[in-house]
Design a protein around this motif. Structure first.
Motif, PDB file in Angstrom:
ATOM      1  N   ALA A  18       0.948  -1.250  -0.039  1.00 22.65           N
ATOM      2  CA  ALA A  18       0.188   0.062   0.111  1.00 22.65           C
ATOM      3  C   ALA A  18       1.029   1.298  -0.023  1.00 22.65           C
ATOM      4  O   ALA A  18       1.716   1.292   0.772  1.00 22.65           O
ATOM      5  CB  ALA A  18      -0.781  -0.100   1.319  1.00 22.65           C
ATOM      6  N   VAL A  19       0.874   2.027  -1.024  1.00 21.64           N
ATOM      7  CA  VAL A  19       1.437   3.134  -1.068  1.00 21.64           C
ATOM      8  C   VAL A  19       0.544   4.474  -0.977  1.00 21.64           C
ATOM      9  O   VAL A  19      -0.528   4.519  -1.799  1.00 21.64           O
ATOM     10  CB  VAL A  19       2.534   3.367  -2.326  1.00 21.64           C
ATOM     11  N   ARG A  20       0.963   5.690  -0.713  1.00 25.08           N
ATOM     12  CA  ARG A  20       0.503   6.859  -0.780  1.00 25.08           C
ATOM     13  C   ARG A  20       1.225   8.001  -1.240  1.00 25.08           C
ATOM     14  O   ARG A  20       2.606   7.949  -0.895  1.00 25.08           O
ATOM     15  CB  ARG A  20      -0.273   7.228   0.525  1.00 25.08           C
ATOM     16  N   PRO A  21       0.842   9.068  -1.493  1.00 31.80           N
ATOM     17  CA  PRO A  21       1.538  10.373  -1.937  1.00 31.80           C
ATOM     18  C   PRO A  21       2.193  10.829  -0.815  1.00 31.80           C
ATOM     19  O   PRO A  21       1.533  10.633   0.404  1.00 31.80           O
ATOM     20  CB  PRO A  21       0.594  11.508  -2.595  1.00 31.80           C
ATOM     21  N   ILE A  22       3.151  11.227  -0.909  1.00 33.01           N
ATOM     22  CA  ILE A  22       4.070  11.892   0.351  1.00 33.01           C
ATOM     23  C   ILE A  22       3.530  13.285   0.595  1.00 33.01           C
ATOM     24  O   ILE A  22       2.888  13.778   0.101  1.00 33.01           O
ATOM     25  CB  ILE A  22       5.749  11.998  -0.370  1.00 33.01           C
ATOM     26  N   ARG A  23       3.504  13.406   2.089  1.00 34.52           N
ATOM     27  CA  ARG A  23       3.014  14.461   2.761  1.00 34.52           C
ATOM     28  C   ARG A  23       3.987  15.774   2.684  1.00 34.52           C
ATOM     29  O   ARG A  23       5.276  15.311   2.420  1.00 34.52           O
ATOM     30  CB  ARG A  23       2.745  14.339   3.923  1.00 34.52           C
ATOM     31  N   ASP A  24       3.581  16.934   2.862  1.00 33.03           N
ATOM     32  CA  ASP A  24       4.664  17.919   3.058  1.00 33.03           C
ATOM     33  C   ASP A  24       5.840  17.920   3.880  1.00 33.03           C
ATOM     34  O   ASP A  24       6.810  18.332   3.755  1.00 33.03           O
ATOM     35  CB  ASP A  24       3.829  19.409   3.191  1.00 33.03           C
ATOM     36  N   GLU A  82      -6.869  -8.089  -1.075  1.00 30.73           N
ATOM     37  CA  GLU A  82      -8.038  -7.656  -0.495  1.00 30.73           C
ATOM     38  C   GLU A  82      -7.959  -7.167   0.984  1.00 30.73           C
ATOM     39  O   GLU A  82      -8.505  -6.222   1.451  1.00 30.73           O
ATOM     40  CB  GLU A  82      -9.298  -8.864  -0.448  1.00 30.73           C
ATOM     41  N   LYS A  83      -7.235  -7.783   1.810  1.00 32.19           N
ATOM     42  CA  LYS A  83      -7.021  -7.290   2.999  1.00 32.19           C
ATOM     43  C   LYS A  83      -6.423  -5.883   3.130  1.00 32.19           C
ATOM     44  O   LYS A  83      -6.843  -4.996   3.863  1.00 32.19           O
ATOM     45  CB  LYS A  83      -5.930  -8.335   3.961  1.00 32.19           C
ATOM     46  N   ILE A  84      -5.297  -5.672   2.286  1.00 35.01           N
ATOM     47  CA  ILE A  84      -4.646  -4.283   1.961  1.00 35.01           C
ATOM     48  C   ILE A  84      -5.572  -3.347   1.468  1.00 35.01           C
ATOM     49  O   ILE A  84      -5.736  -2.200   2.036  1.00 35.01           O
ATOM     50  CB  ILE A  84      -3.364  -4.510   1.156  1.00 35.01           C
ATOM     51  N   ARG A  85      -6.313  -3.473   0.460  1.00 31.30           N
ATOM     52  CA  ARG A  85      -7.327  -2.796  -0.029  1.00 31.30           C
ATOM     53  C   ARG A  85      -8.401  -2.420   0.867  1.00 31.30           C
ATOM     54  O   ARG A  85      -8.733  -1.108   0.997  1.00 31.30           O
ATOM     55  CB  ARG A  85      -7.999  -3.277  -1.413  1.00 31.30           C
ATOM     56  N   LYS A  86      -8.709  -3.148   1.835  1.00 30.49           N
ATOM     57  CA  LYS A  86      -9.838  -2.905   2.605  1.00 30.49           C
ATOM     58  C   LYS A  86      -9.397  -1.805   3.882  1.00 30.49           C
ATOM     59  O   LYS A  86      -9.834  -1.174   4.322  1.00 30.49           O
ATOM     60  CB  LYS A  86     -10.277  -4.080   3.547  1.00 30.49           C
ATOM     61  N   THR A  87      -8.118  -2.260   4.205  1.00 28.80           N
ATOM     62  CA  THR A  87      -7.423  -1.516   5.398  1.00 28.80           C
ATOM     63  C   THR A  87      -7.003  -0.110   4.775  1.00 28.80           C
ATOM     64  O   THR A  87      -7.007   1.147   5.606  1.00 28.80           O
ATOM     65  CB  THR A  87      -6.344  -2.316   5.970  1.00 28.80           C
ATOM     66  N   PHE A  88      -6.548   0.092   3.525  1.00 25.22           N
ATOM     67  CA  PHE A  88      -5.869   1.285   2.945  1.00 25.22           C
ATOM     68  C   PHE A  88      -6.786   1.410   1.484  1.00 25.22           C
ATOM     69  O   PHE A  88      -6.300   1.516   0.526  1.00 25.22           O
ATOM     70  CB  PHE A  88      -4.610   1.265   2.902  1.00 25.22           C
ATOM     71  N   PRO A  89      -7.986   2.061   1.845  1.00 27.06           N
ATOM     72  CA  PRO A  89      -8.914   2.029   0.710  1.00 27.06           C
ATOM     73  C   PRO A  89      -8.521   3.263  -0.395  1.00 27.06           C
ATOM     74  O   PRO A  89      -8.683   3.156  -1.554  1.00 27.06           O
ATOM     75  CB  PRO A  89     -10.297   2.315   1.279  1.00 27.06           C
ATOM     76  N   LYS A  90      -7.929   4.228   0.075  1.00 26.71           N
ATOM     77  CA  LYS A  90      -7.499   5.419  -0.642  1.00 26.71           C
ATOM     78  C   LYS A  90      -5.839   5.460  -1.150  1.00 26.71           C
ATOM     79  O   LYS A  90      -5.453   6.192  -1.803  1.00 26.71           O
ATOM     80  CB  LYS A  90      -7.600   6.623   0.106  1.00 26.71           C
ATOM     81  N   HIS A  91      -5.217   4.340  -0.785  1.00 27.67           N
ATOM     82  CA  HIS A  91      -4.030   4.083  -1.201  1.00 27.67           C
ATOM     83  C   HIS A  91      -3.855   3.305  -2.629  1.00 27.67           C
ATOM     84  O   HIS A  91      -4.922   2.531  -2.974  1.00 27.67           O
ATOM     85  CB  HIS A  91      -3.104   3.028  -0.340  1.00 27.67           C
ATOM     86  N   LYS A  92      -2.691   3.439  -3.454  1.00 28.94           N
ATOM     87  CA  LYS A  92      -2.607   2.617  -4.635  1.00 28.94           C
ATOM     88  C   LYS A  92      -1.919   1.384  -3.901  1.00 28.94           C
ATOM     89  O   LYS A  92      -1.210   1.406  -3.001  1.00 28.94           O
ATOM     90  CB  LYS A  92      -1.646   3.444  -5.325  1.00 28.94           C
TER      91      LYS A  92
END
Length: 117
Positions: free
Chosen positions: A9-15, A47-57
């Motif tokens: 699960a990856v997300r955009p970096i924060r400032d 499925e486990k990762i998508r459920k826990t981190f729904p906004k992540h790529k």
């Protein structure tokens, strides 16, 4: 032995963050979670990762790929050292697809390729 896969699960970096794990198409990403599984449980892991981190790529890769990156990087460093010492480097009669990816400049450089068919 079963191949190990990673569902990431990856997300955009924060400032306020300065460490990046991936940069893809000018998007800087960090890893928040990794689920380790085999091929038989890959869907469950996703499925486990998508459920826990729904906004992540979600990215999926397998351990042999990461190990190969490390190996190919080490080989490249050894080849540079051999060349600096004036010794023969890069003896590979049948490079792998990823091995050729590490030598992409050889394949895509018109100056190097000119005159060869």
């Amino acid at each position: 032995m079963k191949t190990t896969y990673f569902v990431i699960a990856v997300r955009p970096i924060r400032d306020n963050e300065d460490e990046a794990d991936f940069i893809i198409n000018d998007e800087t990403l960090v890893i928040d979670a990794v689920e380790k599984c085999d091929l038989e449980n890959l869907t469950i892991g996703e499925e486990k990762i998508r459920k826990t981190f729904p906004k992540h790529k979600i990215m999926v890769t397998h351990l042999p790929l990461l190990e190969l990156f490390s190996l190919l990087s080490n080989i490249s460093e050894i080849e540079v050292e051999l060349i600096q010492e004036g010794l023969v480097a890069h003896v590979d009669s049948a490079p792998s697809r990823l091995g050729m990816a590490f030598d992409w400049e050889q394949k895509h450089n018109a100056t190097i390729q000119k005159g060869s068919c």
